[in-house]
Design an enzyme around this catalytic site. Structure first.
Site, PDB file in Angstrom:
ATOM      1  CG  HIS A   1      -1.749  16.413   0.214  1.00 51.10           C
ATOM      2  ND1 HIS A   1      -3.315  16.758   0.385  1.00 51.10           N
ATOM      3  CD2 HIS A   1      -1.371  17.746   0.815  1.00 51.10           C
ATOM      4  CE1 HIS A   1      -3.553  18.038   0.688  1.00 51.10           C
ATOM      5  NE2 HIS A   1      -2.287  18.648   0.948  1.00 51.10           N
TER       6      HIS A   1
ATOM      7  CE  LYS B   1       4.646 -10.499   1.562  1.00 51.90           C
ATOM      8  NZ  LYS B   1       3.365 -10.777   1.677  1.00 51.90           N
TER       9      LYS B   1
ATOM     10  CB  SER C   1       4.067 -15.715   3.441  1.00 53.14           C
ATOM     11  OG  SER C   1       3.375 -16.357   2.536  1.00 53.14           O
TER      12      SER C   1
ATOM     13  CD  GLU D   1      -0.757  -6.367   7.769  1.00 56.36           C
ATOM     14  OE1 GLU D   1      -1.338  -6.530   6.638  1.00 56.36           O
ATOM     15  OE2 GLU D   1      -0.095  -7.259   7.987  1.00 56.36           O
TER      16      GLU D   1
END
Ligand code: ARG
Length: 460
Positions: A156, A283, A277, A290
């Site tokens: 979970h 970043k 970024s 992804e």
């Protein structure tokens, strides 16, 4: 412009029809398989004496020249080249004259396209399987370098019990091992020759489908000509195997996204496999992971879309079946890209062992060991669960730590409290297939062995 069917037709084709109907732009990538199929067909025609030896030689040499022209990008496509089959046959006829006009004897594009695609799938799926086994090698080497590192295992998405990092990596590995099995099964299902089925019903000519199947290296020939030209189960099988592989890649992708976040800090991605970024200088983004997550959606779309194409199709060939290639080709291209990039990303990332251990050493993660300590002393498990649960609750929001509470409980005491020291819990996982160092050592050997077996199968 001459069409293949100009004998029966008066005018030419409308531009809009051609734009919709032509498949050359995407089926061109099967040119090698198309030429291979034609060679076997021509050899068979000569064996059964439907064409003579000089014609056979003329066609074979025209096929060689055509292949050479296409591979060197010297082939001049004509507007009449509807698909790769039309283009190759047109060129062979230009080169070999009347002999070339005999190439399509006893053959239809219906059995031809199914043959080409089956040959293509067999080769492609094996190559992709090889990339999966490369990725498994990377997981093995990361598992080996991770040595005694452990991290929290989650259920979970809540910390549950510590597990060896090698155990976690190999959990992904086993899923990929099933993917290889499934891919090889899809290749196996594609391994049936449809050549000789003709348009749908076989032929009045003395064709030899068995001989052609053998010549092309297929496992055997079709049993039913209608089935041979309408069956695209092998495409659906391949799409499913690729899609489930994509789903597995998306799961590893999602974990790496989480693990590389500041909040987790479990892994550091190599710069070569991260992006920055355009605006925020600090970043470092896990784009590869992804896209592994994102592209699974595209694969699922190809699979479900193609099943919808097949649904309700009457026998035998229908032009709907031309819709088999683009999703299949794209699914193969997509999984190839993903496997290469993820393999690179996983192979170069570094683990933050201390951060992983620090989270895994939360004494609460060893609560089950306290309960099992009581079980060994004869306390029924349900009762033990309540006792330990009470201690965990008491430790939260109190000055006293769980270790102190456990030490001062006479049913537990210092011996039980020792179970809460950092690193103890993971060592307690000793059952076969479990997450502790002992069973993981055995598992690693089992994993290597099965990978070796798969690699041998791929070399066959
Ligand atoms: N381009 C077609 C396909 O991909 C080849 C088969 C065409 N057959 C036909 N009868 N029109 O399916």
């Amino acid at each position: 412009m001459t069409t293949l069917w100009h004998g029966r037709f008066k005018g030419g084709s409308a531009e809009a029809l051609k734009a919709l109907n032509d498949s050359l732009s995407f089926d061109m990538r099967m040119y090698k398989e198309d030429i291979e199929g034609s060679r076997a067909h021509v050899r068979m025609l000569a064996r059964v004496e439907l064409i003579n030896e000089p014609d056979k030689e003329a066609i074979l040499s025209a096929l060689d020249q055509t292949e050479d022209e296409i591979s060197k990008e010297r082939f001049v496509f004509e507007p009449s080249d509807e698909d790769i089959h039309t283009a190759v046959e047109r060129r062979v006829t230009e080169i070999a004259g009347e002999a070339g006009a005999r190439l399509h004897t006893g053959r239809s594009r219906n059995d031809q396209v199914a043959t080409d695609l089956r040959l293509w799938v067999k080769r492609e799926i094996k190559e992709i399987s090889g990339l999966v086994t490369d990725f498994q090698e990377t997981l093995i080497s990361q598992a080996i370098t991770s040595r005694d590192t452990y991290l929290p295992g989650y259920t979970h998405m809540q910390q549950a019990q510590p597990v060896m990092l090698a155990h976690h990596l190999l959990a992904h590995g086993w899923a990929f091992s099933r993917d290889v099995d499934r891919l090889l099964e899809a290749a196996n299902r594609a391994d049936v020759s449809p050549l000789g089925a003709g348009a749908l019903a076989g032929s009045s000519l003395p064709l030899d489908p068995d001989g052609v199947a053998e010549d092309l290296g297929f496992n055997g020939r079709f049993n039913n000509s209608l089935d041979a030209v309408s069956d695209r189960d092998f495409v659906a099988d391949a799409l499913f195997a690729l899609t489930l592989l994509g789903v597995h890649l998306s799961r590893i992708g999602e974990e790496l996204i989480l693990w590389s976040s500041t909040e987790f800090g479990f892994v550091e991605l190599d710069d070569a496999f991260s992006t920055g970024s355009s605006m925020l200088p600090q970043k470092k983004n896990p784009d590869v992971a992804e896209l592994a997550r994102g592209k699974a959606g595209r694969l699922i779309g190809h699979l479900t879309g193609f099943l919808a194409t097949l649904k309700g199709l009457p026998f035998a060939y229908n032009k709907d079946l031309q819709e088999d290639k683009e999703p299949l080709f794209d699914a193969c291209d997509t999984t190839r890209l993903l496997l290469l990039a993820l393999n690179g990303m996983v192979g170069t990332m570094t683990f933050n062992d201390e951060k992983m251990k620090e989270h895994a050493d939360n004494p609460n993660a060893a609560a089950i060991d306290l309960a099992e300590y009581l079980v060994a002393k004869g306390v029924p498990f349900r009762e033990a669960h309540v006792i330990v649960g009470g201690h965990v609750a008491a430790a939260m929001g109190s000055e006293e730590s769980l270790v102190q509470i456990v030490s001062s409980d006479e049913r537990l005491g210092p011996e039980a409290a020792a179970l809460l020291v950092p690193g103890a819990a993971v060592n307690m996982r000793t059952t076969p297939g479990g997450a502790g160092p002992e069973p993981v050592k055995v598992q690693l050997e089992e994993f290597k062995k099965q990978l070796q077996t798969q690699q041998e199968r791929l070399r066959e």
